[in-house]
Design a protein around this motif. Structure first.
Motif, PDB file in Angstrom:
ATOM      1  N   THR A 198       0.821  -1.210   0.000  1.00  0.00           N
ATOM      2  CA  THR A 198       0.000   0.000   0.000  1.00  0.00           C
ATOM      3  C   THR A 198       0.855   1.260   0.000  1.00  0.00           C
ATOM      4  OG1 THR A 198      -1.760  -1.150   1.169  1.00  0.00           O
ATOM      5  CG2 THR A 198      -1.809   1.258   1.224  1.00  0.00           C
ATOM      6  N   VAL A 199       1.808   1.314   0.927  1.00  0.00           N
ATOM      7  CA  VAL A 199       2.603   2.530   1.102  1.00  0.00           C
ATOM      8  C   VAL A 199       3.669   2.685   0.015  1.00  0.00           C
ATOM      9  CG1 VAL A 199       4.221   3.703   2.652  1.00  0.00           C
ATOM     10  CG2 VAL A 199       2.181   2.611   3.581  1.00  0.00           C
ATOM     11  N   GLU A 200       4.405   1.624  -0.232  1.00  0.00           N
ATOM     12  CA  GLU A 200       5.528   1.720  -1.168  1.00  0.00           C
ATOM     13  C   GLU A 200       5.098   1.712  -2.631  1.00  0.00           C
ATOM     14  OE1 GLU A 200       8.729   2.157  -0.233  1.00  0.00           O
ATOM     15  OE2 GLU A 200       8.051   2.189   1.847  1.00  0.00           O
ATOM     16  N   VAL A 201       4.089   0.912  -2.952  1.00  0.00           N
ATOM     17  CA  VAL A 201       3.711   0.769  -4.358  1.00  0.00           C
ATOM     18  C   VAL A 201       2.545   1.685  -4.719  1.00  0.00           C
ATOM     19  CG1 VAL A 201       3.016  -0.842  -6.175  1.00  0.00           C
ATOM     20  CG2 VAL A 201       4.565  -1.608  -4.358  1.00  0.00           C
ATOM     21  N   LEU A 202       1.408   1.481  -4.085  1.00  0.00           N
ATOM     22  CA  LEU A 202       0.222   2.255  -4.462  1.00  0.00           C
ATOM     23  C   LEU A 202       0.366   3.737  -4.151  1.00  0.00           C
ATOM     24  CD1 LEU A 202      -2.637  -0.188  -3.430  1.00  0.00           C
ATOM     25  CD2 LEU A 202      -1.702   0.249  -5.701  1.00  0.00           C
ATOM     26  N   ALA A 203       0.679   4.068  -2.898  1.00  0.00           N
ATOM     27  CA  ALA A 203       0.809   5.484  -2.532  1.00  0.00           C
ATOM     28  C   ALA A 203       2.010   6.117  -3.211  1.00  0.00           C
ATOM     29  CB  ALA A 203       0.921   5.640  -1.018  1.00  0.00           C
ATOM     30  N   GLY A 204       3.003   5.305  -3.538  1.00  0.00           N
ATOM     31  CA  GLY A 204       4.192   5.823  -4.213  1.00  0.00           C
ATOM     32  C   GLY A 204       3.998   5.990  -5.708  1.00  0.00           C
ATOM     33  N   GLY A 205       2.835   5.607  -6.204  1.00  0.00           N
ATOM     34  CA  GLY A 205       2.547   5.761  -7.628  1.00  0.00           C
ATOM     35  C   GLY A 205       3.332   4.827  -8.524  1.00  0.00           C
ATOM     36  N   GLU A 206       3.805   3.730  -7.964  1.00  0.00           N
ATOM     37  CA  GLU A 206       4.597   2.767  -8.745  1.00  0.00           C
ATOM     38  C   GLU A 206       3.684   1.826  -9.528  1.00  0.00           C
ATOM     39  OE1 GLU A 206       7.884   2.921  -8.894  1.00  0.00           O
ATOM     40  OE2 GLU A 206       8.068   4.476  -7.373  1.00  0.00           O
ATOM     41  N   ASP A 207       4.226   1.225 -10.576  1.00  0.00           N
ATOM     42  CA  ASP A 207       3.502   0.244 -11.372  1.00  0.00           C
ATOM     43  C   ASP A 207       3.639  -1.119 -10.694  1.00  0.00           C
ATOM     44  OD1 ASP A 207       2.469  -1.520 -13.225  1.00  0.00           O
ATOM     45  OD2 ASP A 207       3.941  -1.063 -14.790  1.00  0.00           O
ATOM     46  N   PRO A 208       2.556  -1.676 -10.154  1.00  0.00           N
ATOM     47  CA  PRO A 208       2.643  -2.939  -9.429  1.00  0.00           C
ATOM     48  C   PRO A 208       3.062  -4.137 -10.281  1.00  0.00           C
ATOM     49  CG  PRO A 208       0.363  -2.173  -9.520  1.00  0.00           C
ATOM     50  CD  PRO A 208       1.215  -1.121 -10.143  1.00  0.00           C
ATOM     51  N   THR A 209       3.016  -3.968 -11.604  1.00  0.00           N
ATOM     52  CA  THR A 209       3.452  -5.070 -12.467  1.00  0.00           C
ATOM     53  C   THR A 209       4.953  -5.025 -12.751  1.00  0.00           C
ATOM     54  OG1 THR A 209       2.933  -3.850 -14.494  1.00  0.00           O
ATOM     55  CG2 THR A 209       1.182  -5.246 -13.558  1.00  0.00           C
TER      56      THR A 209
END
Length: 142
Positions: A54-65
């Motif tokens: 949640t914090v590192e990927v989603l909130a960080g605007g990163e591409d989860p793929t």
């Protein structure tokens, strides 16, 4: 001293360091868990929690793929030997500010996971027993 041998949930959800964040999230949802232990040769090298995603990927605007477990995992996670006492494990969890620790055998291989919730359930059951003893020895409440 009581050890944690009976605590660990035996079915540990594990993944490799190159597993994508999207795949980790899907596995967490499928398995109904809040963390995945990242292993190499069955030994824990990291742990990824739902909060990490949640914090590192989603909130960080990163591409989860494209983000991998290695990118977001907590490296060298706190572990618990099966012979460790419950208060020793709790102290280690408190020091590291973690809610989950992989349980490892004598060879350092993951054999389970112990969580904060496991301890809350244990202490809740024990407090109920103490309450029953206290009630049995006390005058009746009106």
């Amino acid at each position: 001293m009581v050890d944690i041998r009976t605590f660990p949930r035996g079915e540990v959800v594990a993944a490799e360091r190159d597993t994508t964040a999207a795949d980790l999230a899907s596995r967490m949802a499928e398995e109904g868990v809040g963390s995945i232990v990242i292993t190499e040769d069955d030994q824990p090298i990291g742990i990824v929690t739902d909060r990490d995603l949640t914090v590192e990927v989603l909130a960080g605007g990163e591409d989860p793929t494209s983000v991998t477990a290695e990118d977001v995992m907590t490296e060298d996670p706190v572990t618990a030997d099966l012979e460790a006492g419950i208060f020793e494990v709790l102290s280690r969890m408190e020091e590291a500010a973690v809610r989950r620790v992989p349980a490892v055998d004598d060879d350092g291989k993951v054999v389970g996971i112990v969580s904060f919730d496991d301890f809350v359930a244990l202490f809740g059951r024990e407090l109920e027993k103490l309450g029953n003893i206290a009630e049995a020895e006390s005058p009746a409440y009106e």
